[in-house]
Design a protein around this motif. Structure first.
Motif, short mmCIF file in Angstrom:
data_model
loop_
_atom_site.label_atom_id
_atom_site.label_comp_id
_atom_site.label_asym_id
_atom_site.label_seq_id
_atom_site.Cartn_x
_atom_site.Cartn_y
_atom_site.Cartn_z
N PHE A 147 32.20 35.02 -50.37
CA PHE A 147 30.62 34.70 -50.33
C PHE A 147 30.51 33.74 -51.23
N LEU A 148 31.49 33.94 -52.66
CA LEU A 148 31.37 33.04 -53.58
C LEU A 148 31.50 32.01 -53.56
N ALA A 149 32.69 31.33 -52.75
CA ALA A 149 32.77 30.08 -52.47
C ALA A 149 32.00 29.46 -51.75
N ALA A 150 31.22 30.64 -50.37
CA ALA A 150 30.39 29.78 -49.96
C ALA A 150 28.65 29.20 -50.49
N VAL A 203 28.98 48.93 -46.72
CA VAL A 203 27.58 48.43 -46.44
C VAL A 203 26.84 47.53 -46.35
N LEU A 204 27.26 46.25 -46.47
CA LEU A 204 26.65 44.93 -46.73
C LEU A 204 27.00 43.85 -45.37
N TYR A 205 27.61 44.71 -44.65
CA TYR A 205 28.11 43.87 -43.68
C TYR A 205 27.03 44.47 -43.20
N GLU A 206 26.19 46.38 -42.61
CA GLU A 206 25.50 45.94 -41.85
C GLU A 206 23.79 45.60 -42.55
N ALA A 207 24.10 44.70 -44.09
CA ALA A 207 22.96 44.12 -44.12
C ALA A 207 22.52 42.58 -43.86
N GLY A 208 23.62 42.32 -43.34
CA GLY A 208 23.93 40.97 -42.42
C GLY A 208 25.38 40.20 -43.53
N PHE A 209 25.45 40.88 -43.64
CA PHE A 209 26.79 40.29 -45.32
C PHE A 209 28.34 39.64 -44.24
N TYR A 250 31.12 37.68 -44.88
CA TYR A 250 32.15 37.69 -45.17
C TYR A 250 33.15 38.93 -45.75
N PRO A 251 34.01 38.35 -45.40
CA PRO A 251 35.48 39.17 -45.51
C PRO A 251 35.39 39.58 -47.59
#
Length: 342
Positions: free
Chosen positions: A147-150, A133-139, A141-142
């Motif tokens: 994501f937290l590291a970024a 779902v997040l990928y469709e929102a532009g996420f 990261y694997p």
């Protein structure tokens, strides 16, 4: 779990919303309901009105109180679940994914990290996300960890640890096919993740002289190269390099004898070469009590060691044990880090 009354106070913990169609909100409600007398204060980033509806749906007697800022959480926590409001684009429906809410999930994670980085929260406890779902929102990261590291800044090497009272494990390689493990594994990778683990054990877990058990890759740790050469050529040099740095590492060990009770008493964390080598033991020993911890970040992050459980959403049958363990561990880590920094 240590009783709350015997522990010094810490800032409240920030709990992210996770996938709103999943069970994250339910297990957070249940954690407050069943264990608030044992846990340090925490607040959830979510929609207070939808939480009230959800509590009624699953039959949870949990008062919800909107707060304006994290500093208000402690004063509310004994009487109600503190909620720092965020807005979803569409009303979440248990079990039904909606990409329109992906942005709110991402924003919730970012806000929790921001508050913790500003010193207004003791740590971040993340509810499970649905990456599709997040990928469709532009996420981009694997997963959560990357994501937290970024968000933490440049030059961050995140390390995944799975922890329970019975054992702590760190997989050196994670979500790659098994056939790719030998070609991916390097001595430097083992050394780097082991070094970060040793430092985290001192800083966040109160281990003054951490002991690391390094698993071999092959059966019987390769038997001096007769069952594969990776343990001789890759793993053993990593152990020697760690010893040269003053880290109490030993191995490579035959993984089939590393996880019985007597063996576990000899180390503080097991460094494993691939995903299942690490996760099968901890999930067998303590399926509901395992906690996903990200080491190497400038802030504390824990998470329940399970997914969104869409099939259980809205039924009231989701177990809160791993969330309770994640909250308790984050609090313990925050106190250990304060003592270490002092």
């Amino acid at each position: 779990m240590t009783t709350k009354s015997s522990l010094p106070d810490i800032l409240p913990l920030a709990v992210t919303p996770g996938e709103p169609a999943g069970t994250g909100a339910e297990i957070t409600l249940k954690a407050w309901s069943s264990a608030r007398n044992l846990l340090s204060p925490f607040f959830l980033l979510d929609d207070p009105e939808r939480l009230e509806r959800l509590a009624r749906l699953i039959g949870a007697d949990v008062p919800v109180r909107a707060i304006d800022k994290p500093e208000d959480a402690a004063g509310v926590f004994e009487r109600a679940l503190p909620v720092l409001p965020i807005a979803f684009s569409t009303p979440p429906v248990p079990g039904k994914l909606d990409p329109a809410n992906g942005g709110a999930v991402i924003a919730g994670i970012e806000r929790a990290v921001q508050l913790t980085s500003e010193g207004r929260s003791a740590g971040v406890v993340t509810n499970p996300i649905q990456k599709s779902v997040l990928y469709e929102a532009g996420f981009k990261y694997p997963g959560h960890t990357e994501f937290l590291a970024a968000l933490a800044g440049p030059d961050i090497t995140p390390v995944m640890m799975l922890a329970a009272p019975a054992v702590r494990v760190v997989p050196v390689t994670i979500h790659i096919p098994l056939k790719q493990v030998p070609e991916t594994l390097t001595t430097e990778m083992i050394v780097t993740k082991s070094r970060i683990t040793a430092e985290a054990l001192k800083r966040d877990f109160g281990c003054r002289s951490p002991r690391l058990a390094i698993a071999g890759l092959n059966p019987h740790a390769g038997e001096d190269g007769t069952i594969g050469t990776e343990d001789r050529d890759i793993v053993a040099p990593a152990v020697e390099a760690l010893k040269a740095e003053g880290i109490a590492a030993f191995g490579p060990l035959s993984a089939d004898t590393m996880f019985h009770a007597e063996a576990r008493e000899s180390y503080d964390a097991a460094i494993c070469m691939y995903h299942d080598q690490a996760l099968i033991p901890i999930k067998t020993l303590d399926f509901w009590g395992g906690v996903n911890v990200t080491l190497g970040l400038p802030f504390i992050r824990t998470s329940p060691d399970h997914g969104t459980a869409l099939q259980l959403a809205g039924t009231g049958r989701a177990h809160a044990d791993s969330m309770i363990a994640a909250l308790a561990m984050a609090g313990d880590m925050a106190r250990a880090r304060e003592m270490y920094n002092d």
